[in-house]
Each structure stands twice: as C-alpha cells, then as structure tokens.
Design an enzyme around this catalytic site. Structure first.
Site, PDB file in Angstrom:
ATOM      1  CG  ASP A   1     -28.266 -37.601  42.176  1.00  0.00           C
ATOM      2  OD1 ASP A   1     -28.486 -36.398  42.391  1.00  0.00           O
ATOM      3  OD2 ASP A   1     -28.360 -38.473  43.066  1.00  0.00           O
TER       4      ASP A   1
ATOM      5  CE  LYS B   1     -23.028 -39.197  46.947  1.00  0.00           C
ATOM      6  NZ  LYS B   1     -23.975 -38.358  47.692  1.00  0.00           N
ATOM      7  CG  ASN B   2     -26.732 -40.902  47.104  1.00  0.00           C
ATOM      8  OD1 ASN B   2     -25.884 -40.415  47.861  1.00  0.00           O
ATOM      9  ND2 ASN B   2     -27.190 -40.266  46.044  1.00  0.00           N
TER      10      ASN B   2
ATOM     11  NE  ARG C   1     -30.483 -31.420  49.000  1.00  0.00           N
ATOM     12  CZ  ARG C   1     -29.473 -32.272  48.886  1.00  0.00           C
ATOM     13  NH1 ARG C   1     -28.262 -31.829  48.663  1.00  0.00           N
ATOM     14  NH2 ARG C   1     -29.669 -33.569  49.017  1.00  0.00           N
TER      15      ARG C   1
ATOM     16  CB  CYS D   1     -26.370 -27.660  49.826  1.00  0.00           C
ATOM     17  SG  CYS D   1     -27.296 -28.615  48.654  1.00  0.00           S
TER      18      CYS D   1
ATOM     19  NE  ARG E   1     -19.732 -34.177  50.037  1.00  0.00           N
ATOM     20  CZ  ARG E   1     -20.788 -33.495  50.428  1.00  0.00           C
ATOM     21  NH1 ARG E   1     -20.853 -32.205  50.200  1.00  0.00           N
ATOM     22  NH2 ARG E   1     -21.795 -34.094  51.052  1.00  0.00           N
TER      23      ARG E   1
END
Ligand code: EPZ
Length: 421
Positions: free
Chosen positions: A306, A22-23, A122, A117, A398
């Site tokens: 993460d 994803k990243n 952030r 968030c 997501r």
C-alpha cells in the site's frame, strides 16, 4: 465528478493529524456482527469506505449511529439479514469480511463474490477453505457464496499457504464463536490484525498470538459490547511522510507511530530523509536530494504494497536508479503510465519496475486508477513544475480523509473542483 488542481514546487511545512486506519476501522465495524450489544468505536475515519460499511451493516439489520464526536460510531442490534448484496460488495471488496461473522452468528450467510479489481484478480479461496475447515458447507451459485453451518462452527487447525490479511480476519472472527479451539498458522501479522484481536478480546473473545503469525482462538458462547479506539492509519502516515520528503519539506505527523511502519521509515532514511519520533508523532523532513534505492513489497513486517505507488513517485525524482518489485498484487503498476506522462522514466519488467530518476516532472492532466495510485499522482503533482489536474478523485475519497485540507494547511496549492453532474 470532482477533480484536483495542484500547483507544484512548494515545500510542505507544518502538522498533519493522522486519521484512524481505514483498514482497521472497517474490520472493527464488521466485528459488531458478533454481538447485539453496542460496539462503540472512536477515531473512525470519515471516508467513503466507512460510509459503505455503515450501509452494509444497516442492510444486515444493525443500527449505526453517530457517537459523541464526528469520529465515533455506535453499532448495535441484532442481525436480521444474512445477505451481503452485489451492489454493495462490488463497491468495496472488504465486504467479504462479513462472511465469517454472519456464519458464526447466524449459521448461514449469502455474500456476493467480490470479483477482481484494478490491482489484481484477488481470489477469496483462502477465506472459503478456512471456513470449510471450521465445518462450513460452501457453494458458489449465481455469483454468490452460499455458506451454511447448521450445527454451528467447530474449532480446527488452519494453515494459510499465504499470510492473507483478509482471510486471517474472516477466520479469526468466525472462530471466536466456534466450539473449541482454532489455530491459524501463518496468519497475517499486519498491525491491523492486532487491532482487531484487541477489540475482539475487549468484546469477550479469547485470542492469543496476534504478533506471532500463529493465532489461537478459544471459542466462546457469545460476545458482548465494548468501546474501542481505531489505531492510527500507518499508510496515511507513510503517505504524508512521502509528501514531506518529495517536496523537501518538514512535517509533524501527529499520532503517527514508528513501530507500525519501520520498513517505510527505514526506506525514507536510506533515501536521505530525516525521520524522528516523539510523544506527538513522527517528524519527517528532507533537506538534500533524495537518492534511489531498491524495494520489494512483502507481507508485514516487510515493505507494504500500500506504499509502493507513493515510493514510485519519490523514486521518479530521486538521484540514480531504483527498482520496485511488487510481490503481493499482480497488477499494481497502473500509476506508471500516468507518472511517465508527467516526465518520469519508469519501465516495467514483469513484477518489477525500474525507475531512472529525472531532474524534474511537469504538470499534466492525469487519471487516478485506485486509492494509493491516486496519491502517487498527487505526490508527483506536488513536486512537478506547472499544474497537475487529477481526475477521478473518488478513489482518494474512499480512503484518505480531508486530503486537500491536510495538504493545503501545510502550504500546498491544491484545490478540489466540483464538476456539475
Ligand atoms: C488488505 O487486502 C488491504 N485491504 C489492502 O489494502 C492491502 O493492500 C492488502 O491487505 C495487503 O496488505 C483491506 O484491509 C481492506 P490479502 P486483502 O488477502 O485482505 C491473494 C488499500 O489500498 N489472496 O492479504 O484483500 C490476493 O489475491 C488496500 O488500502 C489469494 O490468492 O489482502 C493478493 O494477491 C488495497 N486468495 C494477496 O493474496 C485469498 O483467498 C494479498 O491479499 C486471499 C488473498
């Protein structure tokens, strides 16, 4: 809204194919803004954030079509709008990454400020200060970043006070089309940065130093199309490695690579899990009780933030006490109260959590708060006695492709229940 029901205490055995990262995929898609020629991407994960990025790129004028298989995308065409609107940026913070490329390509950009968030405030100050060093004029107005570079961007020397992943990526992409040479000192070294550098170089950029923390970018007039395959998702791989370890199972994680995640695999080995690598991927198993250890999250190559929530679930049932110190985000312990509701014994002391292992967790209704926190609750549910009901699984959708399919294929009892709206 859908939810998961999980019946715990079944060891996971079998194979899981690791999806594209994803990243990395999100950033490679953004790189398409730097050229109007087609960028063909393979191994793109089929997850909600990628769909949001397709939506954003389409809003900016790009055409996004499916490629030869379900994990390929073709992104092409000119940029016709320079505005990343609030309704998209508020869904996904990674939208901020269009700022640098839009500015470099079109000389102006209007991007909604992402705001805070669930895991922290952030800010994006490092992105903005770096772009100013490259000659951008930036104003914040009505919740938007208005950036201009009427005479184009010019190379400069940017020293990041913190090796921010997003700031490195934004500045890297902007610098590709700036006049002259840019140096980014103390750049992030995450493997996704190297993936972006390789894709940009395939598009004609001139970037060196991607593994060193100091990037040098010689600006070029224009970039061209390219074909590139997204790297495997190291966080997805690490997450399923935790699933093997916590259930006393044995999983082959196809496509997983040790070199992207040594800190995670070393931590698993210290806890008593077995980790090996062959040409197919990583194999992780656990045949004995796990033991607690201490961890601190750090920028790559340190232990990734993460993976913090997933290890919290492991520590909850490991022998002895463990400590996790979270240094990247200031509010990334939202899973702790939910794990405690399942019988864990975790105390938060500032930026650290002290976890005293318990012999067993018990299933409960729990609520996901962000992507990785959601998976820590799945891991807890996989080892708990009884039924766990995980609400708000849209957080998982997501970033993890086919969670229930991948887990059920290896023996987990997990079902998605779709609730009528
Ligand atoms: C990326 O976020 C990832 N997101 C995150 O993954 C990951 O947790 C993070 O890197 C760290 O590895 C994507 O790649 C889309 P940062 P990013 O800029 O780029 C502060 C997941 O679960 N900071 O390195 O936003 C910031 O507030 C997600 O997949 C500033 O102060 O991370 C944070 O505390 C969550 N000013 C820290 O640095 C800035 O201008 C790290 O942020 C920028 C960042």
């Amino acid at each position: 809204m859908s939810y998961f029901t999980i019946e715990g205490r079944r060891p996971l055995k079998g194979e899981i194919t690791i999806s594209g990262a994803k990243n990395s995929g999100l950033k490679l898609m953004v790189a398409s803004l730097l050229s109007k020629e087609p960028l063909i991407l393979h191994n793109v994960p089929n997850i909600a954030d990628i769909h949001t990025m397709c939506n954003l790129l389409t809003t900016l004028g790009k055409t996004v079509t499916k490629g030869a298989d379900t994990h390929s995308l073709i992104i092409e065409g000119p940029v016709t709008s320079i505005e990343a609107p609030y309704d998209i940026v508020s869904q996904m913070r990674a939208s901020i990454l269009v700022l640098g490329p839009l500015l470099a390509r079109s000389g102006e950009a209007k991007v909604s400020l992402p705001g805070g968030c669930a895991i922290g405030t952030r800010p994006v100050d490092l992105h903005l200060k770096g772009l100013e060093i490259l000659g951008a004029e930036i104003e914040l107005e009505n919740g938007y970043i208005n950036a201009k570079a009427p005479r184009g961007l010019a190379g400069g020397r940017i020293t990041l006070p913190f090796a921010s992943v997003g700031a490195t990526e934004n500045l890297l992409m902007a610098a590709c089309l700036a006049r002259g040479t840019t140096e980014i000192i103390n750049a992030a070294r995450e493997p996704e940065i190297a993936d972006l550098v390789q894709c940009l170089n395939a598009m004609g950029a001139r970037i060196t130093g991607e593994h060193t923390g100091n990037l040098t970018i010689e600006g070029v007039e224009s970039l061209h199309g390219a074909e590139y395959s997204v790297m495997p998702d190291r966080i997805e791989c690490g997450t399923y490695a935790c699933a093997a370890a916590i259930t006393g199972g044995d999983l082959l994680l196809k496509g997983g690579r040790l070199l992207d995640q040594e800190a995670v695999m070393i931590a698993l080995q210290k806890m008593g899990a077995n980790v090996s690598e062959d040409e197919q991927g990583l194999r992780v198993s656990a045949s004995q009780n796990l033991v607690g250890i201490d961890l601190m999250t750090e920028p790559y190559p340190g232990f990734p933030t993460d993976m913090q929530a997933q290890f919290m679930a492991l520590f909850a049932v490991a022998e002895g006490a463990s400590m996790i110190t979270e240094t990247i985000f200031e509010n990334r312990f939202m899973h702790v109260p939910e794990l405690n509701r399942m019988g864990a014994n975790i105390n938060i002391q500032g930026r650290s959590a002290i976890i005293r292992g318990v012999p067993r967790l018990s299933g409960a209704p729990v609520m996901a708060t962000d992507l990785r926190a959601s998976f820590s609750l799945i891991l807890a549910g996989l080892v708990a006695e009884g039924t766990t009901i995980l609400n708000r699984v849209y957080h998982l959708d997501r970033g993890y492709e086919g969670v229930e399919r991948k887990l059920a294929n290896c023996g987990a009892s997990i079902k998605r229940i779709e609730e009528a709206a």
